[in-house]
Structures are given as C-alpha cells and as structure tokens.
Design an enzyme around this catalytic site. Structure first.
Site, PDB file in Angstrom:
ATOM      1  N   THR A  12    -103.351 -27.070 -15.519  1.00 59.60           N
ATOM      2  CA  THR A  12    -102.221 -27.872 -16.008  1.00 59.60           C
ATOM      3  C   THR A  12    -101.137 -27.018 -16.645  1.00 59.60           C
ATOM      4  O   THR A  12     -99.944 -27.313 -16.528  1.00 59.60           O
ATOM      5  CB  THR A  12    -102.742 -28.924 -17.017  1.00 59.60           C
ATOM      6  OG1 THR A  12    -103.581 -29.822 -16.307  1.00 59.60           O
ATOM      7  CG2 THR A  12    -101.622 -29.701 -17.670  1.00 59.60           C
ATOM      8  N   SER A  56    -108.316 -26.484 -11.867  1.00 63.65           N
ATOM      9  CA  SER A  56    -109.657 -25.884 -11.970  1.00 63.65           C
ATOM     10  C   SER A  56    -110.746 -26.779 -11.394  1.00 63.65           C
ATOM     11  O   SER A  56    -111.840 -26.300 -11.113  1.00 63.65           O
ATOM     12  CB  SER A  56    -109.964 -25.515 -13.414  1.00 63.65           C
ATOM     13  OG  SER A  56    -110.168 -26.654 -14.207  1.00 63.65           O
ATOM     14  N   THR A  87    -108.311 -26.724 -17.654  1.00 63.79           N
ATOM     15  CA  THR A  87    -109.294 -27.050 -18.694  1.00 63.79           C
ATOM     16  C   THR A  87    -110.524 -27.779 -18.159  1.00 63.79           C
ATOM     17  O   THR A  87    -111.549 -27.832 -18.837  1.00 63.79           O
ATOM     18  CB  THR A  87    -108.645 -27.932 -19.782  1.00 63.79           C
ATOM     19  OG1 THR A  87    -108.165 -29.130 -19.172  1.00 63.79           O
ATOM     20  CG2 THR A  87    -107.508 -27.208 -20.469  1.00 63.79           C
ATOM     21  N   ASP A  88    -110.423 -28.360 -16.946  1.00 59.59           N
ATOM     22  CA  ASP A  88    -111.545 -29.183 -16.462  1.00 59.59           C
ATOM     23  C   ASP A  88    -112.840 -28.389 -16.327  1.00 59.59           C
ATOM     24  O   ASP A  88    -113.926 -28.893 -16.626  1.00 59.59           O
ATOM     25  CB  ASP A  88    -111.195 -29.823 -15.108  1.00 59.59           C
ATOM     26  CG  ASP A  88    -110.187 -30.959 -15.250  1.00 59.59           C
ATOM     27  OD1 ASP A  88    -109.904 -31.369 -16.383  1.00 59.59           O
ATOM     28  OD2 ASP A  88    -109.683 -31.428 -14.211  1.00 59.59           O
TER      29      ASP A  88
HETATM   30  N1  LIG Z   1    -105.705 -29.687 -18.508  1.00 58.45           N
HETATM   31  C1  LIG Z   1    -106.046 -29.180 -17.328  1.00 58.45           C
HETATM   32  O1  LIG Z   1    -105.842 -28.013 -17.084  1.00 58.45           O
HETATM   33  C2  LIG Z   1    -106.736 -30.105 -16.381  1.00 58.45           C
HETATM   34  C3  LIG Z   1    -106.531 -29.788 -14.930  1.00 58.45           C
HETATM   35  N2  LIG Z   1    -106.985 -30.896 -14.120  1.00 58.45           N
HETATM   36  C4  LIG Z   1    -107.284 -28.526 -14.507  1.00 58.45           C
HETATM   37  O2  LIG Z   1    -108.390 -28.311 -14.887  1.00 58.45           O
HETATM   38  O3  LIG Z   1    -106.777 -27.778 -13.769  1.00 58.45           O
END
Ligand SMILES: NC(=O)C[C@H](N)C(=O)O
Length: 346
Positions: A12, A56, A87-88
């Site tokens: 993200t 991710s 973050t995932d």
């Molecule tokens: N906040 C994030 O980065 C979530 C995103 N869907 C990822 O993991 O790439």
C-alpha cells in the site's frame, strides 16, 4: 557518511488509486523523496532499489527467499537495509528473512496503511522513521525489526492486529523495543536476533496451517498429507487444544512421522499442554508447543527446519524447533522449579 540501501517491494505504501482499486505504481526513489520531506537525514546516503512491485498478498515463498538474497547482498555493501513491504504478509516475510539474517547490520521493514496518494498518508513518516532507526548506531545488532507508527517492533512475535488503523502492528508481550519520533530514537529493550542457518534453498517444503473451530472434524488434518504437506501447524483453541477428532488425527500424523506444531488462534499469549484429551495428549505424543508464535510464523519456522533436515527425522525436527523457540523466548527453558506438565511440553 553512512550508507543505507532501500529495497522497494510494493504494498500500500507504493499504491495509488485506480478505477479497479489500489494498484502499486510508486518506486523506491519516489518513496524516498516523500520520506525526506518528513525528516532530513544529514550524513546518511540512501540508495533506492526496486525489487518487486506487488501487493504483499500476491507474494509467495520463493519471492521472499529472493528478497532474503537481495537483502544479503545489500547488507554486504551497506551499514543497513530498509525494506518497504505490504502489510498483509509483512509479519511472515520479515520473519522468514530474520531466520536467514546473521549480520549485525540492521534490516528494517516498514509499510503503510494508506496509499501514497492519500491526502494524509502514513507511509512517508513510517519510511522516514525506518531510515532513522536503520541509520542509528543503536539499531546495530538488532537483527530484523519492523518500524510502524513511530514504534520499532521485534519481528519474532509481531502480528498485524488492525485491518485499517495506522497503528497496525503489535508484538504482544514482546514490544515495542524502541520509539522513533520528533524526540529522536529511544531504545526501550534489547532484541535478541535468532538466525537459523540452513543450506540455501529455492523453495520450502509444504507445511499446512489447520484451524480449530467449534466441532472441527479431522478432514483438514487428514487431507493435509494427501496434498503433500510434510508438516502441520494447528491454530488451536485457547492454550493449544483441539477437538477430540482433531486430537486423534494429530496423533496419527505424529505416529506416521509428520511433525505437528501447536499454536493458538487467540492472538496473544503462549500455548501450554494443560488439558487431558487436548493439549496434554498432543504434547505426550510429541507435538511441539510453539510458545507465543503465531500460526503463520510457526508454519515458516517448521518449513525452514524441514528444509534443512533429512526427511523422516521427526526427532531432529522437534529438537531444532524447540532449540530455536527457547533461544527466542517463545517457550521457556527448563528450570529447577518446572512442573511435570511443563516438562511434558519439552
Ligand atoms: N497496507 C497494506 O500494505 C496492505 C496491502 N494489501 C498489502 O499487503 O500489500
């Protein structure tokens, strides 16, 4: 002048809005410029490199092993490495990298909850804080850490604990180990990195995570073997219990030489083999109780250990997992006052 390498992998932090949803489209150099607008970094040269550009949730084990190799070569050239990541699956990628990383140079993961083009993005500040921590002499020897929302968290035990809030991560019972903000870097605790040297591999053996829920039957555990799983992690109830059917299925797996690691679906606290018919039976049959590790980190630990152990050597897998779990404080070391129940877990 100190030298850091910044590796961009997507997530993200590197997304912008599109008609079809958020999509990665911001490279490491642009992320660095945005972070520099938050805090200046005199005396620190940062070299941005793009490694991948995906959310991710779309990454796989081989992508993370490739990232670990990119980090290892960056570590050989620089005083520290910062990785921007979605973050995932960050808690899994950073954990796997931590098993491979033995240099004193800090490796610091960060990311964001809001996209790059958000009117109030969190990514630039997270990255500025991650760079500040990586450049600080206090981070030397800290292994792999995560900087998010001004806090430095250890990677072992870290979990994403909020889907959308800016304070998205916690390491229950373990962190934070430092704070990075306008006041500077304040170290609150020492991290004990625990690399687990293994032969270089291109992929890891299949290890399945099987969840427990009210009335769960044995199907997922029994089927895991037919899908080629070489090990199983159970996300058990409470302190590490399973339904009677699942307990029997775990006992069958263990007697067939398939390692079983027990974790909890709860989200905080260690597992312990306390209940007849549940955890106590699993421990007596040789299941490894994986302390406070999340099911996802336990799965990577088991896969990593299996990759470096001769097939079928259940005793060696168990001993290696337990040694690492003790080293990191995930499970207690035996002590003179431990009880028979506690000993059963070892
Ligand atoms: N906040 C994030 O980065 C979530 C995103 N869907 C990822 O993991 O790439």
């Amino acid at each position: 002048m100190s030298h850091l390498v910044l590796l961009g992998t997507g997530g993200t932090i590197a997304t912008r809005a599109t008609g079809g949803g958020r999509a990665v489209g911001v490279g490491a150099a642009e992320l660095l410029r945005a972070a520099d607008a938050v805090w200046p970094r005199p005396g620190v040269r940062v070299e941005p490199r793009d490694v991948a550009g995906r959310p991710s949730f779309a990454a796989g084990l081989t992508d993370v092993l490739d990232l670990a190799a990119r980090i290892a070569s960056a570590v050989a050239e620089a005083e520290g490495v910062v990785v921007t990541h979605g973050t995932d699956t960050l808690e899994e990628s950073a954990f796997l990298v931590s098993l491979t990383h033995s240099s004193p140079a800090p490796v610091v993961f960060t990311g964001a909850q809001r996209p790059f083009d958000d009117p109030a993005p969190d990514g630039p500040r997270n990255l500025a804080a991650a760079l500040r921590w990586a450049a600080s002499p206090r981070s030397r020897g800290s292994g792999v850490t995560l900087v998010f929302a001004d806090r430095v968290l250890p990677v072992v035990g870290v979990r994403k604990t909020h889907t959308l809030a800016l304070r998205a991560f916690a390491a229950p019972g373990r962190g934070p180990v430092a704070q990075v903000d306008e006041a500077g870097v304040r170290v609150l605790a020492t991290v004990r990195p625990a690399p687990l040297p293994m032969p270089a591999v291109r992929d890891l053996p299949r290890v399945e995570v099987v969840g427990q829920y009210l009335g769960a039957d044995a199907a997922a555990l029994t089927d895991a073997r037919s899908r080629g799983a070489r090990g199983v992690v159970v996300a058990g109830f409470g302190s590490g219990n399973t339904t009677p059917e699942a307990t029997r299925a775990c006992l069958r797996l263990l007697s067939d030489g398939v390692p079983v690691l027990i974790t909890s679906r709860v989200g905080e606290g260690p597992v312990a083999p306390l209940y007849a018919g549940g955890g106590a039976d699993l421990a007596a049959a040789g299941a490894v109780f994986a302390g406070d590790l999340s099911p996802w980190q336990a799965r990577l630990l088991l896969a990593w250990v299996l990759a470096g152990t001769a097939p079928g050597d259940l005793g060696a897998v168990r001993d290696r997992c337990l040694a690492w779990l003790r080293e990191t404080g995930a499970v207690p070391c035996p002590d003179p006052l431990s009880t028979p129940t506690e000993d059963a877990a070892r």
